[in-house]
Design a protein around this motif. Structure first.
Motif, PDB file in Angstrom:
ATOM      1  N   LEU A  24      47.562 -23.816  45.846  1.00  0.00           N
ATOM      2  CA  LEU A  24      46.261 -23.169  45.647  1.00  0.00           C
ATOM      3  C   LEU A  24      45.121 -23.962  46.255  1.00  0.00           C
ATOM      4  O   LEU A  24      43.962 -23.695  45.973  1.00  0.00           O
ATOM      5  N   PRO A  26      43.304 -24.740  49.557  1.00  0.00           N
ATOM      6  CA  PRO A  26      43.162 -24.519  51.001  1.00  0.00           C
ATOM      7  C   PRO A  26      42.870 -25.833  51.707  1.00  0.00           C
ATOM      8  O   PRO A  26      42.250 -26.736  51.146  1.00  0.00           O
ATOM      9  N   GLY A 191      46.048 -15.826  51.151  1.00  0.00           N
ATOM     10  CA  GLY A 191      44.689 -16.351  51.093  1.00  0.00           C
ATOM     11  C   GLY A 191      43.711 -15.371  50.496  1.00  0.00           C
ATOM     12  O   GLY A 191      44.099 -14.425  49.798  1.00  0.00           O
ATOM     13  N   VAL A 230      45.106 -19.974  52.270  1.00  0.00           N
ATOM     14  CA  VAL A 230      45.489 -20.904  51.203  1.00  0.00           C
ATOM     15  C   VAL A 230      46.814 -21.570  51.550  1.00  0.00           C
ATOM     16  O   VAL A 230      47.000 -22.765  51.335  1.00  0.00           O
TER      17      VAL A 230
END
Lengths: 266, 266, 266, 266
Positions: A24, A26, A191, A230
């Motif tokens: 989780l 990025p 994402g 992500v």
């Protein structure tokens, strides 16, 4: 160039201590710059972070009995317009960068070894490369009904093709399988997408042509950016925002928000 | 400790220039020492070598029109007796080395996300860890008929289970899928086995319990060593001695030989 | 394109069991193809193989008390003519591939942080890039007397420059330090050179300009190929054909041979 | 377990566009958890992020003409008490994890190949392992005067030993060189230290004994934690919070702050 703030809150209820692997956070990459980022656990539990075989940052922890929540946020610079490149050429297998080669292989939910005939039919007459992927993207959009919420467990591209409908991840899997079956490297992206209705985490795919990765999204008629990657990988088997070890339905709630910021963060 | 010499000759006939990725060079590892090794192409063509995400040495080349052959040989020290460890414990997800985690995920031919119920039934009552894998290994041996030569294209664990028979690779895939479905890391191994009847390249699997990888082979009643690992990975999608890009049946012949050497090579 | 066969025999006498790390197995790379290769220990002892941060294949073992020898050989395809590229451009720091960046940093025997003034003087007026490296290569050849056998322990570029003479490794270190001091990535190469007089293992350097590595050898007036790279790295601290842990003079003999083969090996 | 918030502001003035490589983003690791983190450039310029050979997250950018500033902050969970382990054993070379081996080699500012005699003298009589490192740590503290601000450019361990004084980085380099010279892996750490007087970025070292890394800090009589690791590597050549390509004194100001937070961040 735009600035986005994305947040994701996951609420769990655990009937027993459950190992989780999460994806989780990025990371700064070719198409995004992560200016700030936070990760909050409630209650706090120790965790370890590692980088997986695709370069994603993963967290490993034992989620405790009872209520448990994870809240993440990220402020990210990205583009609103997605790069397009009609005519971008197919890259010969011998010229692909080594680290791209794994994205040619069939994977759990993308049985590209079974899609060669269909892909050749869909792309017949197209220039080799980007234009073939456009044909595939259009074909998936026109032939598989996008039905958010229809498929809680991942199903494979073969199953998606049979059902004729699916969630964003399913359409992306089919796109990936078709690309790989004609030797175009393709990968799944998970994402955030600005303006997605209903707002949720999203999935799309990228194909490697003309010497770089390009974005495709069969769920969107007019593709735009405002995307935050992500995690990416061969398919949803590798790219799961959370992977639980042990049975049971543990997710009790999920909230995703993506906002456009007026200017660069101070 | 024994010394083996293994050779493999692949004969191809190409109707057009065809990109190939090959995985035929064994490397020194935890359980084998490669003392010498050779690799001959006829005709000679340039090639590039790289290491894949699992650590296998791969060659990439354009196989020319017409006849083309690859001959490899390796002299390797290994053990004749395979390590066994009844009682070796299940390793908690949080304690697994990072590089092992990918071997918990479902993959193209090992849909471990669909085998949880069967695996729990097969291993009911067994100590967690090595003993569970023994149950799985026995179950595959007793329930899937080993039929060398029956399946030219890889089929998945689900398909193998339905058919009730398969080649060595198929039995290994089912073993791997069952292990992963109960959170035991497992991987496919492709290599040589001394005394295999009929002689051919072979496939088996390894499971990670008690802090290391152990060898299992559902095709063999009395498992022994004399094995040379050529490559390993999540399944046959990743581990293919040759992967061709483009359609057609290009392999025209294959010879494998594994000999026991009387002593250490001079 | 030529075929070479190189062998290296190291004889040791150990006064006590001594851990060794060895780097003696050439690998297929951009400019060479290793067709066959062997590695013999006498007496045989168990060893582990690993890949270091530069991609070199290393062996780790405990050399036993008394006489111990290692014999390696390799049959390798390479070029007799070294690529040259006058005018090849300096690569901007921001455009360098990530894995090249480490070769810009000062290192144990290449104190590039102390050579900026000298390097700018030597390269004054030259086109940025390959031509600067040519100036450096010439300057080292003309200013540091090449004296095989003069320096048993590695000395640093600063010391080499003060002494005005050195072995092949010393000249290469100075070349590397000068290149890096003007932001040209450079690395030390250890390997075999066909026709070297007296025959021995050899060291030279490579500089990264115009988008690839080029070969330079300050010990040779007319540079030619016929080179087999055994290992490369930032300097001799990282690239040592053997590294012993524990004091004492353990090497009792060394023989190196490099032969030109009449044709491709069968 | 404590929570710290650290910020670092770097002000530059560039006389020309200057490529910079920065290392200012702490990562979650064995001894710290990064809950949130931010990175602000003023003015904003595009940048690329990569992971270096030691696992540090690095940023590469072209700093523009004129004023340029970088502000980073991180909220991190760590321990206030540093682990100690008198008696922890020396790890045999053959048992060291592969990725640790590079920390045995001499490097730019840690000429461990020149310190064997001194290290053996300093550690005479000590148990092999942690206790040897304690002797080295004490010896550096007692023999090298810690003088913050005394050495703008890095000097090597040999030079530090001659001068008899140095900044935190210099003392750490000498500690590292002494450890490596007796085959104990050691690395330089750059980071934040709660309560440091005067507040600044700090450097210390870690040694690998008893199967893990332990913290040592020759600048501190009573070592405590409250440390945030920003980057680690073989020495300051590899670990520089900013590395400029091109000459000139570009840093015009630097502010560092480390605060103890009253509780876990919400």
């Amino acid at each position: 160039m735009i600035w986005l703030k994305a947040t994701c809150k996951l609420d769990f209820y655990m009937e027993s201590t459950t190992p989780l692997v999460l994806m989780l956070r990025p990371r700064t990459g070719a198409q995004q710059w992560v200016a700030s980022e936070s990760y909050t656990l409630d209650p706090f539990v120790p965790m370890a972070e590692y980088t997986d075989i695709y370069g994603n940052l993963c967290q490993r922890l034992a989620a405790p009995l009872g209520n448990f929540s994870i809240q993440t946020s990220a402020t990210v610079m990205t583009e609103y317009v997605v790069d397009r490149a009609p005519g971008a050429e197919f890259v010969d297998i011998l010229s692909l960068p080594e680290e791209i080669l794994a994205y040619l292989l069939p994977s759990r939910y993308c049985e590209s070894d079974r899609f060669g005939d269909l892909a050749r039919e869909i792309t017949a007459g197209a220039l080799l490369g980007y234009d073939q992927v456009l044909c595939i993207d259009d074909w998936v959009r026109n032939n598989i009904r996008y039905t958010p919420g229809s498929s809680p467990c991942p199903i494979s591209a073969t199953e998606v093709n049979q059902r004729g409908e699916g969630v964003c991840r399913d359409l992306a899997h089919l796109g990936v399988a078709l690309c790989r079956s004609i030797s175009i490297p393709a990968r799944l992206v998970v994402g955030y997408l600005l303006g997605l209705q209903p707002m949720d985490l999203h999935a799309w795919f990228e194909a490697y042509v003309g010497g770089r990765w390009y974005t495709f999204d069969p769920t969107q008629k007019e593709i735009h950016g405002g995307r935050i990657t992500v995690a990416y990988g061969r398919d949803a088997a590798d790219v799961s925002i959370f992977h639980q070890f042990g049975a049971g339905d543990i997710l009790s709630g999920m909230e995703v928000q993506v906002d456009l910021l007026p200017g660069a963060p101070g």
